[in-house]
Motif scaffolding. Structure first.
Motif, PDB file in Angstrom:
ATOM      1  N   LEU A 116      92.470  27.349  49.773  1.00  0.00           N
ATOM      2  CA  LEU A 116      91.918  27.601  48.440  1.00  0.00           C
ATOM      3  C   LEU A 116      90.499  28.154  48.497  1.00  0.00           C
ATOM      4  O   LEU A 116      89.912  28.487  47.471  1.00  0.00           O
ATOM      5  N   LYS A 117      89.960  28.202  49.696  1.00  0.00           N
ATOM      6  CA  LYS A 117      88.593  28.711  49.819  1.00  0.00           C
ATOM      7  C   LYS A 117      88.544  30.224  49.695  1.00  0.00           C
ATOM      8  O   LYS A 117      87.479  30.811  49.598  1.00  0.00           O
ATOM      9  N   SER A 118      89.708  30.860  49.739  1.00  0.00           N
ATOM     10  CA  SER A 118      89.761  32.317  49.619  1.00  0.00           C
ATOM     11  C   SER A 118      89.318  32.739  48.226  1.00  0.00           C
ATOM     12  O   SER A 118      89.583  32.055  47.246  1.00  0.00           O
ATOM     13  N   ILE A 119      88.645  33.879  48.141  1.00  0.00           N
ATOM     14  CA  ILE A 119      88.259  34.375  46.819  1.00  0.00           C
ATOM     15  C   ILE A 119      89.186  35.511  46.363  1.00  0.00           C
ATOM     16  O   ILE A 119      88.899  36.222  45.421  1.00  0.00           O
ATOM     17  N   LYS A 120      90.325  35.654  47.071  1.00  0.00           N
ATOM     18  CA  LYS A 120      91.301  36.692  46.712  1.00  0.00           C
ATOM     19  C   LYS A 120      92.566  36.071  46.114  1.00  0.00           C
ATOM     20  O   LYS A 120      92.758  34.860  46.158  1.00  0.00           O
ATOM     21  N   ARG A 121      93.443  36.941  45.599  1.00  0.00           N
ATOM     22  CA  ARG A 121      94.718  36.490  45.045  1.00  0.00           C
ATOM     23  C   ARG A 121      95.867  36.708  46.018  1.00  0.00           C
ATOM     24  O   ARG A 121      97.008  36.355  45.725  1.00  0.00           O
ATOM     25  N   PHE A 168      98.418  34.585  50.741  1.00  0.00           N
ATOM     26  CA  PHE A 168      98.724  33.157  50.868  1.00  0.00           C
ATOM     27  C   PHE A 168     100.139  32.884  51.412  1.00  0.00           C
ATOM     28  O   PHE A 168     100.456  31.764  51.773  1.00  0.00           O
ATOM     29  N   PRO A 170      92.193  28.649  57.461  1.00  0.00           N
ATOM     30  CA  PRO A 170      92.192  29.979  56.856  1.00  0.00           C
ATOM     31  C   PRO A 170      91.831  31.047  57.891  1.00  0.00           C
ATOM     32  O   PRO A 170      90.979  30.791  58.754  1.00  0.00           O
ATOM     33  N   ARG A 196      95.857  24.581  40.732  1.00  0.00           N
ATOM     34  CA  ARG A 196      95.637  25.756  41.585  1.00  0.00           C
ATOM     35  C   ARG A 196      96.709  26.836  41.407  1.00  0.00           C
ATOM     36  O   ARG A 196      97.872  26.619  41.721  1.00  0.00           O
ATOM     37  N   GLU A 197      96.309  27.997  40.944  1.00  0.00           N
ATOM     38  CA  GLU A 197      97.251  29.106  40.766  1.00  0.00           C
ATOM     39  C   GLU A 197      97.628  29.695  42.124  1.00  0.00           C
ATOM     40  O   GLU A 197      98.606  30.432  42.247  1.00  0.00           O
ATOM     41  N   HIS A 198      96.841  29.323  43.146  1.00  0.00           N
ATOM     42  CA  HIS A 198      97.130  29.748  44.516  1.00  0.00           C
ATOM     43  C   HIS A 198      98.562  29.372  44.909  1.00  0.00           C
ATOM     44  O   HIS A 198      99.161  30.027  45.748  1.00  0.00           O
ATOM     45  N   TRP A 211     100.607  32.160  43.655  1.00  0.00           N
ATOM     46  CA  TRP A 211     100.308  33.346  44.471  1.00  0.00           C
ATOM     47  C   TRP A 211     100.978  33.236  45.842  1.00  0.00           C
ATOM     48  O   TRP A 211     101.480  34.228  46.382  1.00  0.00           O
ATOM     49  N   ASN A 248     102.010  35.249  36.101  1.00  0.00           N
ATOM     50  CA  ASN A 248     102.104  36.127  37.268  1.00  0.00           C
ATOM     51  C   ASN A 248     103.466  36.806  37.403  1.00  0.00           C
ATOM     52  O   ASN A 248     103.709  37.512  38.377  1.00  0.00           O
TER      53      ASN A 248
END
Lengths: 215, 467
Positions: free
Chosen positions: A30-35, A38, A54, A92-94, A97, A123
């Motif tokens: 979840l530390k990623s700043i992208k969509r 994953f 990660p 978390r929407e991750h 994704w 999404n």
């Protein structure tokens, strides 16, 4: 949002109730700043035997071959079959994704957690619910027959099983329309900007303390 | 027609409604943290949009922040980038942010009420499921995903349909040693983790009214663990008293104007709910979870249940998976479960009252030699300061606890605070999911007093019998 019309896909059964979003995508990712990106870490704790971080190349990690997702017959699945309360826990929407990045386009379960349900539709991930006995039959068939496929058609709101049996599903018209057309929610809402402004003006009079924030 | 509190909050924020019930709901307060916001800000930028109402937004980093040394930069470069991205986004869009070096920094659900940024009658959202916490103040508060974070930033509204309503009434008086955490765990044990799906739950009854605002926040915080969209509690004098003198709350004439409106934030006496659940407060004991879902919970003087007694095959599988993961055998007494670590903190139990309660148990005692780490992580810089003024930090440190900087910490283990595989933890947090506190880590959820008592003994113990 990605538009959804029809998927004819392999079914991956995950036979556990209450699959939470921590299980779908563990916190370190979840530390990623992208969509994007994953997918390789979808169900990470169940899928690999060693811990992951990660940015790590997953091809160097040990696969848990007891986990159904790693079995050859289930590779390339686009439809996930699940139990009650799928997607519970964190907002978390991750999680969505990760499922979509892996290739999942439809999830079928007896019930879904609320926030996950909303995140999925935002999404273009289609979530379908059926009664417990219908789901039970699907589990029996998908777990005994690797290579079990179903076809999902949003236009006609039907799922077609391998024998040709058709099941109608319920979906509200607004969500269906948005999914079929891949419409952006923000654009739709901003068509009502005048209503939002009018509401705001009225509330400023009624409840000014709500607009006195951060002072 | 008689209205529930939820009806009143919904109606007051309804901008428009389609024929099928899909509605635009106006959002008064948007809380933002570093984990679920970067993609939303990026979305705004890509679409060339700007926030609708910047003064409704309050941001704070909490999930990733280290709880040890704050003097240097964050050691983990991936965490550091996420925190810096929040700082940058807040700067670009002119959003109020409490940065890591600000005494007001802390867990987003602790600082909202603490600052008076949370107010009765508000709609509040945050990209975090535990936003339900703010319902304790008679606010309608939802956790949302990142797309909805972007949607609220861009439009000040959420697209949603009205949920059903449930009243959970906790009647009578709680016994000594029983806390808000035990109430909410008992409720989840009763209705299940999907029992609240599709509902907004109002908590009522004598036992809820008797709780402090901190206790009410603990109850509403874990509403999401019952699957509900939100949890709410009617406003009373305690609620109104809480906001006096808080920096973001109204004062003077504005407060006088607000108070009568706040006082109306309750369900009408003859309001109808779609479902009503009653619990007898006197029958609730201190609770301990034994499994990997918050509804796998029993009283402290019970034993680990047997999957052979499950209601159906699916539940039996789920219980076997949980026992296997937790390394437990059916039938062993909860009080015989030995622990490795103890965590007191999280948006569920890290407020001053929680720390006072835990310190009371700890005072004059020592952490058991069997415990590898016992830590206290205050919910905010201001909670930490208050605790230190009261000497609570010294009580914890003297007993062998570590006293840390504020943040989410080992509730979700995004920072360095985590369990190693196989380690067992008594935790005052909200989720005992597999891997939640670290891959392979085993979490037992309890209240602050129970966690403190477990730290002293090295295993679970009924805090009411600790001499």
């Amino acid at each position: 949002m990605q538009a959804f019309e029809k998927v004819d896909g392999l079914v991956l059964p995950i036979n556990r109730p209450n699959v939470d979003t921590d299980a779908i995508i563990p916190k370190q990712y979840l530390k990623s700043i992208k969509r994007t990106g994953f997918g390789p870490n979808l169900f990470d704790d169940w899928r690999y035997l060693d811990p992951g971080e990660p940015g790590q190349d997953v091809s160097t990690r040990r696969l848990n071959m007891d986990f159904i997702m790693n079995k050859p017959a289930y590779q390339g699945a686009q439809i996930l079959l699940a139990r009650d309360n799928f997607g519970c826990g964190s907002s978390r929407e991750h999680a969505v994704w990760a499922l979509m990045d892996y290739g999942i386009r439809v999830i079928i379960a007896p019930s879904f957690a609320d926030i996950f349900f909303n995140n999925s539709f935002k999404n273009g991930l289609l979530l379908l619910t059926f009664d417990a006995d219908v789901i039970e039959a699907m589990f029996n068939e998908a777990e005994t027959n690797g290579g079990y496929r179903m076809s999902v058609d949003l236009e006609s709101s039907t799922v077609t099983k391998p024998g040709g049996q058709q099941l109608k599903f319920e979906i509200d018209d607004f969500r269906r329309y948005r999914l079929l057309n891949g419409l952006d929610d923000i654009d739709l809402t901003l068509q009502h900007a005048a209503d939002i402004k009018a509401y705001e003006e009225r509330r400023r009079q009624e409840a000014p303390w709500l607009f006195n924030a951060n002072s | 027609m008689a209205k529930t509190l939820y009806d009143k909050l919904w109606d007051a924020h309804l901008v428009r409604e389609n024929d099928d019930g899909t509605s635009l709901l106006y959002i008064d307060r948007h809380l933002v943290h570093e984990v679920t916001s970067p993609q939303a800000f990026e979305g705004l930028r890509l679409a060339n949009r700007s926030p609708w109402r910047v003064d409704s937004v309050l941001a704070v980093p909490d999930h990733n922040v280290p709880t040890t040394d704050r003097d240097g930069p964050v050691a983990d470069p991936v965490s550091r980038l996420q925190i810096e991205t929040l700082d940058k986004n807040c700067e670009t869009f002119n959003i109020t942010e409490f940065r890591m070096d600000d005494i007001r920094q802390g867990i987003v659900h602790v600082i909202g009420p603490e600052q008076g940024a949370t107010l009765p009658g508000m709609t509040i959202v945050c990209g975090d499921s535990h936003t339900s916490t703010h319902g304790a103040f008679g606010a309608l508060a939802f956790g949302i995903g990142t797309s909805e974070v972007e949607h609220v930033l861009a439009t000040q509204c959420l697209v949603m349909k009205k949920s059903k309503s449930m009243l959970v009434s906790v009647d009578g008086e709680m016994g000594p040693g029983v806390t808000a955490k035990d109430i909410v765990l008992a409720i989840i044990g009763e209705i299940g983790t999907a029992g609240g799906t599709g509902y907004v739950i109002e908590f009522g009854g004598d036992a809820i009214r008797a709780l402090s605002m901190e206790g009410r926040m603990t109850v509403c915080n874990m509403t999401i663990e019952a699957g509900a969209r939100a949890g709410i509690i009617a406003v009373d004098d305690k609620t109104i008293e809480y906001f006096k003198g808080r920096p973001f709350a109204p004062s003077g004439e504005m407060l006088e104007q607000a108070v009568p409106v706040w006082k109306s934030l309750n369900s009408d006496p003859d309001a109808q709910f779609d479902r009503v659940v009653h619990l007898d407060a006197a029958k609730i004991s201190p609770q301990v979870t034994w499994g990997t879902s918050p509804d796998m919970v029993v009283p402290v003087n019970a034993s680990v249940p047997n999957p052979d007694d499950a209601q159906d095959a699916v539940q039996a599988i789920s219980m076997r998976n949980a026992l296997d993961y937790m390394g437990l055998q059916p039938g062993i007494a909860i009080q015989d479960i030995k622990l490795d670590k103890v965590f007191i903190g999280s948006c569920t139990n890290s407020r001053i009252e929680d720390l006072r309660a835990a310190a009371k148990v700890v005072k004059g005692r020592k952490v058991s030699g069997d415990i590898k780490l016992a830590m206290v992580v205050p919910g905010s810089g201001l909670v930490k300061q208050q605790a230190e003024q009261e000497g609570l930090d010294q009580i914890f440190v003297d007993a062998g606890f570590e006293w840390r900087e504020p943040g989410c910490s080992m509730c979700l283990a995004m920072n360095a605070d985590r369990l190693s595989p196989g380690e067992r933890c008594a935790s005052t947090s909200n989720r005992n999911f597999e891997g939640r506190q670290g891959q392979g880590g085993r979490t037992h959820l309890v209240g602050p007093e129970m966690a403190a008592a477990a730290a002293i003994r090295g295993h679970f113990v009924d805090v009411r019998e600790l001499d």
